[in-house]
Write an enzyme that holds these catalytic residues in place. Structure first.
Site, PDB file in Angstrom:
ATOM      1  N   ASP A  76       0.877  -1.155   0.000  1.00  0.00           N
ATOM      2  CA  ASP A  76       0.000   0.000   0.000  1.00  0.00           C
ATOM      3  C   ASP A  76       0.926   1.219   0.000  1.00  0.00           C
ATOM      4  O   ASP A  76       2.103   1.129   0.323  1.00  0.00           O
ATOM      5  CB  ASP A  76      -0.938  -0.017   1.218  1.00  0.00           C
ATOM      6  CG  ASP A  76      -2.162   0.834   0.969  1.00  0.00           C
ATOM      7  OD1 ASP A  76      -3.199   0.592   1.603  1.00  0.00           O
ATOM      8  OD2 ASP A  76      -2.094   1.733   0.100  1.00  0.00           O
TER       9      ASP A  76
HETATM   10  C1  GLC Z   1      -4.417   4.148  -0.435  1.00  0.00           C
HETATM   11  C2  GLC Z   1      -5.276   2.930  -0.203  1.00  0.00           C
HETATM   12  C3  GLC Z   1      -5.178   1.902  -1.290  1.00  0.00           C
HETATM   13  C4  GLC Z   1      -4.981   2.598  -2.615  1.00  0.00           C
HETATM   14  C5  GLC Z   1      -3.615   3.261  -2.588  1.00  0.00           C
HETATM   15  C6  GLC Z   1      -3.369   4.085  -3.843  1.00  0.00           C
HETATM   16  O1  GLC Z   1      -3.834   4.574   0.742  1.00  0.00           O
HETATM   17  O2  GLC Z   1      -5.140   2.276   1.058  1.00  0.00           O
HETATM   18  O3  GLC Z   1      -6.393   1.123  -1.272  1.00  0.00           O
HETATM   19  O4  GLC Z   1      -5.064   1.663  -3.687  1.00  0.00           O
HETATM   20  O5  GLC Z   1      -3.429   4.080  -1.450  1.00  0.00           O
HETATM   21  O6  GLC Z   1      -4.260   5.155  -3.897  1.00  0.00           O
END
Ligand code: GLC
Length: 727
Positions: free
Chosen positions: A267
């Site tokens: 993440d």
């Molecule tokens: C965010 C989310 C994730 C997302 C990523 C990119 O913090 O937790 O679900 O795909 O960052 O935006």
């Protein structure tokens, strides 16, 4: 002359053939799409420098990771999100790039997909969202979300598929297949145990191995078994280690035990240490911090390998997985070209929405509202007009169109019914980074709405949550179970002046309903995306017969929910750790175990017709090393209109030697029947799926014994029972 032309033609053909053969010969194996992916991976790896291999393992912009420019291997382009392809984001921040050609179709939130209880819908959903991602030039779609609904306060439950592991597992696999048929990788998230937003980037989840295996991991396991090419590591920790580099989750379970051969993507900002990330299962580190060379799997990793502190073989393993992902997507052979925001996609969005709408209560003929029988309908509520494709966090979308409930109702009823509207309450602008300003002139808004309602033949209240901060949004959880902005009092006031108030809730979470006895009808209508208004109007007007079923329980009170039954340690956690004290008893499993009556049970959803369940019989047959139990019954539509029923089959082992839920969903089928039609429904349960996780043995175990099978219309409406013996 003719002869001369013939000779020249032959010579020309031979020359072209020789050039093609030559180019075929000189084309390196990794670039030859006709060769097996594994051969291409090894060939590319052998040609790459250490620096090039390390470059594959981290972001090079906000939503892309590197390829190998020298070899002509393309980079990976990624995009959110589970409900649609997010607007183009700048390379160096989360801000939108402001493109004019990236408006998409907003598909219903995944809770609505879950409410369809229909794997065919899940596949169709994945197929079309994959087409949009492909058209937008994306190689990785950051979705679906597969985390289990543990508490009704979790800000991101709307991105997930409910409280039951079988339901989530059954729907996640076809979604993944649909996406990947476009040559786009699904990146199933957030692995794992990301069941709250409160302290999401650091909270340490302490949960029994059995609860993890039986409740929180099955959807991810099904995604891997279904061939997912990417998995996203969650922000939180599990058993003390960050999920983005977690020996137990990523190395032992995901890669070794389940055989996952794709890439683990962190993440954004989920990695915290070079050695940990290098050695515990992370393949691509993504984030939003600049410069990208500062990432743990960037210059630090390169330097550590060069110093001999980290083995190059660890980098090779990561590079293999990333190359495999590239050769499956960006550098695959025949990929369809995709399409964006088409009528066909809107039609799928509408079908999923119409199938997901759940009719929770319907008395005194409140629904459907038939055009010929009413002259004026008052639509009350800010959610009747508010855009709900914006907000919510990373899943928010820039849409080509979004039909609001009010627009849908006006289009549906046309000139035959006067549809009037009053907001009734105000909530403020969609922001997910700060608390909302208190609503202004609430009294006058309410007075205006009540006065309007008093003049109507029927009232449709459209409220719920709205994907603002603490209202179903990433980054923070809700603080209570009740509706915000004075909606409860407003509904009471509307019911005081009109006996026909239909409450339509737009949310991704359960809410309390103190006014429930005061109103004849309640509809759970989720966040339905671009076609929301048309789907809601069709269901309320009756051209569509609702068939959605709740993918999670609606508790009568917050403390009736398992996560809120053991104090702060169990939610939201204390001293940086949260303990899942309820173990396997999540959702309806908890209600059953404690004899707690929910407001509306898991699997609940009414219809404008009714269904009769005939006697259930069971038999067993061997299936390889497994046995398969088959339950059969006759289902009859005894009403005057067509409709679909989700027949649910729950299994129990009353005399189990270990703690068990009273019953667990083990099979379901959605059956469409014409008025008066009867059909045999057969549901199969592999005996292996009755297993529990034996913590002492560290393996699945099927207990012999007499199992009780119960079939019904919801977990709280079981109509038929039978027993079957497993030896
Ligand atoms: C965010 C989310 C994730 C997302 C990523 C990119 O913090 O937790 O679900 O795909 O960052 O935006």
């Amino acid at each position: 002359m003719r002869q001369y032309v013939t000779i020249t033609g032959v010579a020309l053909a031979m020359t072209i053939g020789a050039i093609q053969a030559k180019s075929q010969e000189t084309r390196p194996v990794y670039a030859d799409v006709s060769r097996p992916v594994e051969e291409r991976v090894e060939d590319a790896l052998a040609r790459m420098t250490l620096k090039e291999k390390v470059a594959l393992c981290h972001g090079q912009s906000m939503f892309s990771s590197a390829g190998v420019p020298r070899l002509g291997i393309p980079e990976l382009k990624m995009s959110d999100g589970p409900h649609g392809v997010r607007a183009e984001i700048r390379w160096d921040s989360f801000a939108e790039a402001g493109w004019a050609n990236d408006s998409c179709t907003a598909f219903p939130a995944l809770t609505a997909l879950a409410a369809t209880f229909n794997p065919e819908m899940a596949y169709l959903y994945g197929k079309v969202i994959g087409e949009e991602a492909r058209y937008r030039g994306k190689d990785v779609l950051l979705g679906p979300g597969a985390n289990i609904y543990r508490t009704p306060l979790n800000g991101r439950n709307f991105e997930y598929m409910g409280e039951d592991p079988l339901l989530a597992a059954t729907l996640v696999a076809p979604y993944v297949r649909g996406v990947q048929e476009n040559g786009v990788a699904a990146c199933v998230k957030h692995f794992a145990l990301n069941n709250q937003e409160c302290e999401r980037s650091s909270i340490n989840v302490l949960v029994s191995e059995r609860a993890a295996r039986e409740i929180y991991l099955p959807a991810f396991r099904a995604a891997v078994a279904g061939g997912a090419w990417a998995i996203m590591g969650a922000y939180n920790r599990a058993w003390g280690e960050f999920c983005c580099h977690n020996e137990r989750l990523l190395t032992r379970v995901l890669k070794e035990e389940w055989g996952f051969d794709g890439a683990v993507i962190s993440d954004w900002g989920g990695a915290h240490d070079t050695r940990e990330a290098a050695g515990k299962g992370l393949d691509i580190e993504m984030g939003s911090r600049l410069p990208f060379s500062s990432y743990y799997l960037a210059d630090s990793l390169l330097a550590a390998v060069r110093r001999g502190e980290i083995a190059e073989s660890l980098v090779d393993e990561k590079a293999r997985r990333v190359l495999r992902l590239i050769f499956r997507t960006a550098m695959s052979g025949e990929r369809p070209w995709g399409s964006l925001a088409t009528r066909e996609h809107a039609a799928v969005a509408r079908r999923v929405a119409e199938e997901g709408i759940a009719l929770l209560k319907n008395e005194r003929g409140a629904l459907p509202i038939e055009a010929g029988k009413v002259k004026r309908v008052a639509v009350i509520g800010e959610n009747a007009t508010r855009s709900l494709t914006r907000g919510g966090g990373s899943s928010e979308l820039k849409v080509k169109q979004e039909v609001s409930p009010l627009e849908g109702l006006r289009a549906y009823f046309g000139e035959s019914v006067e549809v009037v509207h009053a907001a009734g309450y105000r909530s403020g602008e969609p922001r997910y980074d700060r608390e909302l300003p208190p609503p202004g002139n609430a009294d006058s808004l309410r007075a205006e709405a009540v006065a309007l309602a008093a003049t109507a033949d029927a009232v449709i209240f459209v409220g719920g949550l709205n994907k603002n901060h603490r209202q179903d949004c990433e980054g923070a959880d809700r603080l209570h179970l009740h509706l915000p902005f004075g909606q409860d009092a407003l509904v009471e006031a509307l019911a005081g002046v009109n006996p026909r108030v239909v409450v339509v809730l737009l949310s991704g979470n359960a809410v309390s309903m103190p006014w429930l006895r005061r109103v004849p009808a309640v509809v759970q209508a989720w966040y339905l995306g671009s076609e929301a208004g048309h789907a809601i109007a069709s269901a309320l007007g009756g051209s569509v017969n609702p068939s959605g079923k709740l993918p999670f329980s609606f508790p009568a009170r917050l403390e009736d929910n398992a996560a809120h039954a053991y104090g702060e340690a169990s939610y939201p956690g204390v001293d940086g750790a949260v303990t899942y004290a309820e173990g396997i008893l999540v959702g309806y499993r908890w209600h059953d175990a404690r004899g707690i009556r929910p407001l509306f049970p898991f699997g609940h959803g009414l219809s404008y017709t009714s269904f009769e369940y005939g006697k259930m019989t069971t038999d067993k047959r061997s299936y390889g090393s497994d046995e398969v139990i088959r339950a059969r019954l006759l289902l009859r539509n005894k009403g005057r209109r067509a409709g679909a029923e989700v027949v649910q089959l729950y299994a129990s082992l009353p005399r189990s030697g270990v703690e068990r839920a009273v019953k667990e969903l083990k099979a379901f089928a959605k059956v469409q029947l014409e008025a008066g039609e009867t059909r045999e429904v057969a549901l199969e349960i592999p005996a292996s799926s009755l297993a529990y996780w034996d913590e002492a043995e560290g393996s699945w175990k099927v207990e012999p014994g007499e199992y009780l099978l119960q079939a019904g219309s919801s977990s709280g409406d079981l109509r038929q029972r039978a027993t079957v013996t497993i030896l």
